[in-house]
Structures are given as C-alpha cells and as structure tokens.
Design an enzyme around this catalytic site. Structure first.
Site, PDB file in Angstrom:
ATOM      1  N   TYR A  54       0.832  -1.222   0.000  1.00  0.00           N
ATOM      2  CA  TYR A  54       0.000   0.000   0.000  1.00  0.00           C
ATOM      3  C   TYR A  54       0.863   1.268   0.000  1.00  0.00           C
ATOM      4  O   TYR A  54       0.449   2.292  -0.540  1.00  0.00           O
ATOM      5  CB  TYR A  54      -1.015  -0.031   1.155  1.00  0.00           C
ATOM      6  CG  TYR A  54      -2.052  -1.111   0.928  1.00  0.00           C
ATOM      7  CD1 TYR A  54      -3.106  -0.911   0.038  1.00  0.00           C
ATOM      8  CD2 TYR A  54      -1.948  -2.355   1.551  1.00  0.00           C
ATOM      9  CE1 TYR A  54      -4.029  -1.920  -0.218  1.00  0.00           C
ATOM     10  CE2 TYR A  54      -2.864  -3.375   1.309  1.00  0.00           C
ATOM     11  CZ  TYR A  54      -3.906  -3.148   0.426  1.00  0.00           C
ATOM     12  OH  TYR A  54      -4.808  -4.158   0.165  1.00  0.00           O
ATOM     13  N   ASP A  96      -8.176   5.366  -4.424  1.00  0.00           N
ATOM     14  CA  ASP A  96      -7.402   6.533  -4.875  1.00  0.00           C
ATOM     15  C   ASP A  96      -8.157   7.818  -4.512  1.00  0.00           C
ATOM     16  O   ASP A  96      -9.249   7.774  -3.933  1.00  0.00           O
ATOM     17  CB  ASP A  96      -7.124   6.442  -6.390  1.00  0.00           C
ATOM     18  CG  ASP A  96      -8.394   6.509  -7.240  1.00  0.00           C
ATOM     19  OD1 ASP A  96      -9.190   7.456  -7.059  1.00  0.00           O
ATOM     20  OD2 ASP A  96      -8.589   5.626  -8.098  1.00  0.00           O
ATOM     21  N   HIS A 111     -14.526   1.280   0.458  1.00  0.00           N
ATOM     22  CA  HIS A 111     -13.427   0.324   0.664  1.00  0.00           C
ATOM     23  C   HIS A 111     -12.189   0.973   1.281  1.00  0.00           C
ATOM     24  O   HIS A 111     -11.097   0.424   1.204  1.00  0.00           O
ATOM     25  CB  HIS A 111     -13.051  -0.347  -0.666  1.00  0.00           C
ATOM     26  CG  HIS A 111     -14.089  -1.320  -1.164  1.00  0.00           C
ATOM     27  ND1 HIS A 111     -14.073  -1.899  -2.413  1.00  0.00           N
ATOM     28  CD2 HIS A 111     -15.211  -1.809  -0.561  1.00  0.00           C
ATOM     29  CE1 HIS A 111     -15.113  -2.711  -2.556  1.00  0.00           C
ATOM     30  NE2 HIS A 111     -15.831  -2.669  -1.448  1.00  0.00           N
ATOM     31  N   CYS A 119      -5.730   2.889  13.147  1.00  0.00           N
ATOM     32  CA  CYS A 119      -4.997   2.330  14.277  1.00  0.00           C
ATOM     33  C   CYS A 119      -5.795   1.180  14.884  1.00  0.00           C
ATOM     34  O   CYS A 119      -6.955   1.359  15.272  1.00  0.00           O
ATOM     35  CB  CYS A 119      -4.740   3.406  15.336  1.00  0.00           C
ATOM     36  SG  CYS A 119      -3.926   2.724  16.804  1.00  0.00           S
ATOM     37  N   ASN A 203     -19.515   0.890 -18.769  1.00  0.00           N
ATOM     38  CA  ASN A 203     -18.373  -0.019 -18.691  1.00  0.00           C
ATOM     39  C   ASN A 203     -17.817  -0.197 -20.101  1.00  0.00           C
ATOM     40  O   ASN A 203     -18.433   0.254 -21.068  1.00  0.00           O
ATOM     41  CB  ASN A 203     -18.825  -1.375 -18.112  1.00  0.00           C
ATOM     42  CG  ASN A 203     -17.680  -2.171 -17.512  1.00  0.00           C
ATOM     43  OD1 ASN A 203     -16.642  -2.381 -18.142  1.00  0.00           O
ATOM     44  ND2 ASN A 203     -17.849  -2.616 -16.273  1.00  0.00           N
ATOM     45  N   LEU A 204     -16.686  -0.832 -20.216  1.00  0.00           N
ATOM     46  CA  LEU A 204     -16.165  -1.167 -21.545  1.00  0.00           C
ATOM     47  C   LEU A 204     -17.002  -2.291 -22.141  1.00  0.00           C
ATOM     48  O   LEU A 204     -17.195  -2.381 -23.343  1.00  0.00           O
ATOM     49  CB  LEU A 204     -14.705  -1.636 -21.447  1.00  0.00           C
ATOM     50  CG  LEU A 204     -13.650  -0.585 -21.131  1.00  0.00           C
ATOM     51  CD1 LEU A 204     -12.270  -1.245 -21.049  1.00  0.00           C
ATOM     52  CD2 LEU A 204     -13.635   0.528 -22.168  1.00  0.00           C
TER      53      LEU A 204
HETATM   54  N1  APR Z   1     -14.096   2.840 -18.976  1.00  0.00           N
HETATM   55  C1  APR Z   1     -15.113   2.119 -18.426  1.00  0.00           C
HETATM   56  N2  APR Z   1     -14.941   0.943 -17.806  1.00  0.00           N
HETATM   57  C2  APR Z   1     -13.701   0.437 -17.761  1.00  0.00           C
HETATM   58  C3  APR Z   1     -12.583   1.126 -18.304  1.00  0.00           C
HETATM   59  C4  APR Z   1     -12.822   2.369 -18.941  1.00  0.00           C
HETATM   60  N3  APR Z   1     -11.833   3.088 -19.484  1.00  0.00           N
HETATM   61  N4  APR Z   1     -11.481   0.378 -18.080  1.00  0.00           N
HETATM   62  C5  APR Z   1     -11.881  -0.720 -17.428  1.00  0.00           C
HETATM   63  N5  APR Z   1     -13.222  -0.709 -17.241  1.00  0.00           N
HETATM   64  C6  APR Z   1     -14.054  -1.691 -16.526  1.00  0.00           C
HETATM   65  C7  APR Z   1     -13.685  -3.138 -16.795  1.00  0.00           C
HETATM   66  O1  APR Z   1     -14.372  -3.624 -17.937  1.00  0.00           O
HETATM   67  C8  APR Z   1     -14.135  -3.827 -15.520  1.00  0.00           C
HETATM   68  O2  APR Z   1     -15.478  -4.252 -15.605  1.00  0.00           O
HETATM   69  O3  APR Z   1     -13.816  -1.509 -15.152  1.00  0.00           O
HETATM   70  C9  APR Z   1     -14.041  -2.725 -14.459  1.00  0.00           C
HETATM   71  C10 APR Z   1     -12.935  -2.929 -13.447  1.00  0.00           C
HETATM   72  O4  APR Z   1     -13.197  -4.076 -12.712  1.00  0.00           O
HETATM   73  P1  APR Z   1     -12.306  -4.533 -11.466  1.00  0.00           P
HETATM   74  O5  APR Z   1     -10.877  -4.520 -11.820  1.00  0.00           O
HETATM   75  O6  APR Z   1     -12.891  -5.807 -10.976  1.00  0.00           O
HETATM   76  O7  APR Z   1     -12.525  -3.352 -10.405  1.00  0.00           O
HETATM   77  P2  APR Z   1     -13.727  -3.112  -9.376  1.00  0.00           P
HETATM   78  O8  APR Z   1     -15.009  -3.612  -9.928  1.00  0.00           O
HETATM   79  O9  APR Z   1     -13.649  -1.695  -8.962  1.00  0.00           O
HETATM   80  O10 APR Z   1     -13.290  -4.045  -8.176  1.00  0.00           O
HETATM   81  C11 APR Z   1     -14.098  -4.087  -7.023  1.00  0.00           C
HETATM   82  O11 APR Z   1     -12.563  -5.541  -5.922  1.00  0.00           O
HETATM   83  O12 APR Z   1     -10.444  -6.255  -5.395  1.00  0.00           O
HETATM   84  C12 APR Z   1     -11.503  -5.511  -4.975  1.00  0.00           C
HETATM   85  O13 APR Z   1     -11.491  -3.895  -3.327  1.00  0.00           O
HETATM   86  C13 APR Z   1     -11.178  -4.067  -4.678  1.00  0.00           C
HETATM   87  O14 APR Z   1     -12.656  -2.142  -4.874  1.00  0.00           O
HETATM   88  C14 APR Z   1     -12.160  -3.294  -5.547  1.00  0.00           C
HETATM   89  C15 APR Z   1     -13.260  -4.325  -5.808  1.00  0.00           C
END
Ligand code: APR
Length: 241
Positions: A54, A96, A111, A119, A203-204
């Site tokens: 981290y 972030d 999260h 602490c 989403n993508l």
């Molecule tokens: N625009 C839109 N969507 C996007 C882009 C983009 N430029 N780039 C990536 N994505 C989408 C991907 O298609 C995917 O579905 O963002 C998503 C990211 O998914 P994850 O990596 O699983 O992230 P997230 O859903 O935030 O994870 C949830 O999991 O590990 C834990 O605590 C961590 O908060 C996190 C939680």
C-alpha cells in the site's frame, strides 16, 4: 428530471488516469495474491509486505490526475444539483483520491482510502500521506498498531447504513467501471431498482450484473460519462438511445 442520484464508481473510472484495474490480463490481482495483500490473515502473516504494497500504491497515485469522467461527476454534483435542486451522492470502491482531485465533495470511500490510516489499538482513522510500517506510531494514541485504512475481503465496508438509505431513496442509480463481482457493491443496482430507480451501467463491456440494469452504455468512461452528464445538465434527463 432526477432528484436523487447515486453514483457507484469502480477501478474502471480511474483506468484512463493510469491506475491499474484489479481484474484484467494485466490487472493487480494477476501480480499479487488477494490472500496475501487484501485479507486480514495476509496482514497477520506478513505485515511488512502489506504495508509495502500500500505504501507503493500511495506513492504512485500522487502523480495521477483525474480524467474527464471524474470531472463530469463533479459537474453533476455542482451544476446539475444546483440547477435542479437535486442530491447527488458519489460512492466509490476506489482507494485513490481522483474524485477529490476532481473537486467532488463528500465522496463515500466504502473500501477505505490510501490517504488514510487506521490504528488497531485506538481505532482512530486519520489522513495520512507517508509510508507506514509496524514501527510507525499512531499520532492519536502513540501505539505502534497502524494498518492501511483499506477494507479487506471479509471486512465490512464503510458507511453501509448511509449508502443503503441513499440507494432506497434514489431515482437514478449510475454504476461506472466496476466488474460487478464484489459484494455488497455488486448488489447496489438491485437495491436501487427495488424502489423504482432507473439504473444505468457504464463499462467497456457488460459487467457480471449487467442484466439488472435498465440500460448499459459501453465504451471508455472518459467519453461516455461526460456526454451523458452534459445531456443531464442541459435537459434534466437523457434520451433513451
Ligand atoms: N471505462 C469504463 N470501464 C472500464 C474502463 C474504462 N476506461 N477500463 C476498465 N473498465 C471496466 C472493466 O471492464 C471492468 O469491468 O472496469 C471494471 C474494473 O473491474 P475490477 O478490476 O474488478 O474493479 P472493481 O469492480 O472496482 O473491483 C471491485 O474488488 O479487489 C476488490 O477492493 C477491490 O474495490 C475493488 C473491488
């Protein structure tokens, strides 16, 4: 027009700012084991590894800047909310600070946050920007019992009561850049929908819970989100296609 809007963001909204997502071929969970760096058991086994993981991330976000999707949400919170007397809440799974850098207010970090520390002795949480280790003293109680202020797997996300209240109350729920596999966030759409909210996913590609949404808008968040927000601010609503 929509009066109560809840936005959920995930790693995808920050991807175009250069912060890696968790689940993809090059995602964070391909490089590190969740059990090692994102569970309490991993921390108990090897606190140094977890602090270092981290610390590195905390350093790396310093130079990252918000992209047009973060900035659009700030306009929704300011311009739209003012023009239509609306309540706009941003809930993020991200650790972030790009929503804050974009100027958004009262962002709920369900999260946790890289720029915060917790602490284990006094349970105090406070803003924190340095490296931490098992030897760092808590500036509230003086004990050496700090851990990253991150909600790990198996732990309860922050502010769930407030989030649920907002979800039950909202008329528009927007989810941006989340894969829909981590609960409880993956279930937010179902909660909002149960009381009649219109639900839109950005989403993508289709997320794991895409079928719960009223509508999906697929493409880069830096393009799709500003276009959607522009229309909302102009008209108070949006066209169906
Ligand atoms: N625009 C839109 N969507 C996007 C882009 C983009 N430029 N780039 C990536 N994505 C989408 C991907 O298609 C995917 O579905 O963002 C998503 C990211 O998914 P994850 O990596 O699983 O992230 P997230 O859903 O935030 O994870 C949830 O999991 O590990 C834990 O605590 C961590 O908060 C996190 C939680």
């Amino acid at each position: 027009m929509f009066k109560k809007i809840v936005i959920l963001t995930g790693a995808g909204i920050s991807a175009e700012s250069g912060i890696p997502v968790f689940r993809s071929e090059t995602g964070l969970w391909e490089q590190e084991r969740v059990e090692d760096v994102a569970t309490y058991e991993g921390f108990a086994r090897n606190a140094r590894k977890v602090h270092d993981f981290y610390n590195k991330m905390r350093k790396s976000i310093r130079t990252k800047e918000p992209n047009p999707a973060h900035l659009a949400l700030t306009r929704l919170q300011s311009e739209y909310a003012q023009k239509f007397a609306a309540d706009v809440t941003i809930v993020t799974q991200n650790i972030d600070d790009l929503h804050e850098k974009a100027g958004s207010k009262d962002v709920i970090h369900m999260h946790g946050e890289l720029n915060s520390i917790l602490c284990e002795h006094c349970l105090g949480r406070y803003e924190y920007h340095d490296d931490s280790s098992s030897d760092t003293e808590c500036s509230l109680c003086g004990h050496k019992a700090l851990r990253p202020d991150i909600v790990w797997f198996g732990e309860m996300p922050y502010q769930m009561e407030l989030i649920e209240k907002k979800l039950f109350d909202c008329d528009l729920f927007i989810s941006i850049g989340t894969s829909g596999v981590v609960y409880p966030a993956a279930g937010f759409c179902s909660v909002a929908k149960s009381t009649g909210a219109y639900c839109v996913e950005f989403n993508l590609e289709k997320s794991a819970v895409a079928s719960n949404f009223t509508r999906g808008i697929y493409g880069k968040a830096s393009v799709t989100v500003p276009a959607f927000v522009d229309e909302l601010i102009k008209t108070g609503t949006f066209s169906e296609e």
